[in-house]
Design an enzyme around this catalytic site. Structure first.
Site, PDB file in Angstrom:
ATOM      1  N   MET A  12      -9.300  -2.256   8.436  1.00 13.11           N
ATOM      2  CA  MET A  12      -8.822  -2.491   9.798  1.00 13.11           C
ATOM      3  C   MET A  12      -8.034  -1.316  10.408  1.00 13.11           C
ATOM      4  SD  MET A  12      -7.812  -6.495   9.139  1.00 13.11           S
ATOM      5  CE  MET A  12      -7.406  -6.891  10.835  1.00 13.11           C
ATOM      6  N   GLU A  13      -8.058  -0.142   9.751  1.00 17.47           N
ATOM      7  CA  GLU A  13      -7.227   0.966  10.269  1.00 17.47           C
ATOM      8  C   GLU A  13      -7.869   2.366  10.208  1.00 17.47           C
ATOM      9  OE1 GLU A  13      -6.030  -0.911   7.567  1.00 17.47           O
ATOM     10  OE2 GLU A  13      -5.040  -2.412   8.800  1.00 17.47           O
ATOM     11  N   GLU A  54       0.809  -1.218   0.000  1.00 17.86           N
ATOM     12  CA  GLU A  54       0.000   0.000   0.000  1.00 17.86           C
ATOM     13  C   GLU A  54       0.852   1.283   0.000  1.00 17.86           C
ATOM     14  OE1 GLU A  54      -4.014  -1.694   2.210  1.00 17.86           O
ATOM     15  OE2 GLU A  54      -2.312  -1.124   3.459  1.00 17.86           O
ATOM     16  N   ASP A 102     -11.869  -7.024  -2.362  1.00 17.31           N
ATOM     17  CA  ASP A 102     -12.709  -8.224  -2.157  1.00 17.31           C
ATOM     18  C   ASP A 102     -14.058  -7.734  -1.649  1.00 17.31           C
ATOM     19  OD1 ASP A 102     -10.771  -7.896   0.402  1.00 17.31           O
ATOM     20  OD2 ASP A 102     -12.774  -8.439   1.040  1.00 17.31           O
ATOM     21  N   GLY A 149     -12.464  -4.280   2.019  1.00 19.76           N
ATOM     22  CA  GLY A 149     -13.540  -5.148   1.571  1.00 19.76           C
ATOM     23  C   GLY A 149     -14.722  -4.274   1.166  1.00 19.76           C
TER      24      GLY A 149
HETATM   25  N1  ADE Z   1      -9.027  -5.229   3.912  1.00 22.20           N
HETATM   26  C1  ADE Z   1      -9.238  -5.695   2.666  1.00 22.20           C
HETATM   27  N2  ADE Z   1     -10.299  -6.529   2.645  1.00 22.20           N
HETATM   28  C2  ADE Z   1     -10.765  -6.574   3.903  1.00 22.20           C
HETATM   29  C3  ADE Z   1     -11.825  -7.276   4.521  1.00 22.20           C
HETATM   30  N3  ADE Z   1     -12.614  -8.074   3.827  1.00 22.20           N
HETATM   31  N4  ADE Z   1     -12.024  -7.100   5.855  1.00 22.20           N
HETATM   32  C4  ADE Z   1     -11.212  -6.285   6.564  1.00 22.20           C
HETATM   33  N5  ADE Z   1     -10.189  -5.608   6.032  1.00 22.20           N
HETATM   34  C5  ADE Z   1      -9.968  -5.746   4.713  1.00 22.20           C
END
Ligand code: ADE
Length: 240
Positions: free
Chosen positions: A184-185, A19, A208, A85
């Site tokens: 997550m951040e 990243e 995703d 995600g």
């Molecule tokens: N970062 C990328 N895809 C993610 C997901 N599905 N859940 C949490 N963090 C992510």
């Protein structure tokens, strides 16, 4: 923006090497310092003073990184970029945060709503669920995304200490918080920024769909998506 503020750098934080690698490679006069095991790269990106760091995944890593960056470099804006995600948005799409929430912060047994944070202001405490990103930065990112990639979504980004790979959880994130993306951040960086009164922005490319196909989709698309968000930021930085 005042002249004093223009002299401050823009802070850029990503959780994974993929990243931030491209941006670090483009930094002119890159000077590095290591603090708490985190490597901070200070230099110029397209003529703009920047400090770039990889924080590693998760809320604690990213909040510690943001706090150190703020104390050591006084950024005028902190941008969190990378992959996420998608929650009802497609793989490869870009999402710019209007607000960030911590979906796994749960004070409900004590009577407060899900995601409701408490933040100290001296002897007082403030409570809120959503942290608002810098409007101007978000607008500029959206404008540039339109020019380069045909557009980006503006919406809530939900953060938690979990990789989401469950369609029911993904639906729940949308129904509960109106989320368009999960990662997550973002919201932990946002919280550190809010506590220090530093504006923030979050830019994510969807790797995703936070469903049961995510464990396969993530490694297949993450690198390409990470590059997409880094390229957009590199093209936008001079306007921020
Ligand atoms: N970062 C990328 N895809 C993610 C997901 N599905 N859940 C949490 N963090 C992510």
């Amino acid at each position: 923006m005042t002249e004093a503020s223009r002299q401050k750098p823009i802070g850029i934080i990503g959780a994974m090497t993929m990243e931030v690698k491209g941006l670090i490679a483009r930094l002119e006069e890159d000077k590095t310092r290591e603090i708490a095991g985190l490597v901070f790269h200070q230099g110029r990106l397209d003529g703009v003073d920047c400090v770039v760091a990889k924080c590693a995944p998760g809320k604690v890593n990213s909040a510690v990184c943001a706090q150190i960056m703020i104390l050591e470099y006084s950024p005028r804006l902190v941008i969190n970029l990378g992959v996420a995600g998608g929650v009802g948005v497609g793989i490869g799409d870009l999402v710019v945060a209007s607000q960030c929430v911590q979906h796994d912060f749960d004070p409900t047994p004590l009577g407060d709503p899900l995601g409701c944070l408490s933040i100290c202001r001296g002897e007082e405490e403030e409570s809120f669920i959503q942290l608002h990103s810098d409007k101007q930065a978000a607008e500029v990112l959206l404008e540039e995304a339109k020019t380069i990639y045909g557009g980006a979504h503006l919406g809530v980004i939900a953060t938690g200490d979990a990789f989401v790979a469950d369609p029911a959880k993904s639906r729940w994130l949308n129904e509960t918080f109106g989320a368009k993306a999960v990662e997550m951040e973002g919201a932990s960086i946002a919280q550190a920024c809010y506590m220090n009164r530093v504006p923030f922005a979050v830019l994510r490319a969807i790797s995703d769909n936070a469903n049961d196909e995510s464990p396969a989709d993530f490694p297949a698309f993450a690198k390409e998506c990470a590059d997409k968000s880094a390229q957009l930021l590199a093209k936008t930085i001079a306007r921020l």
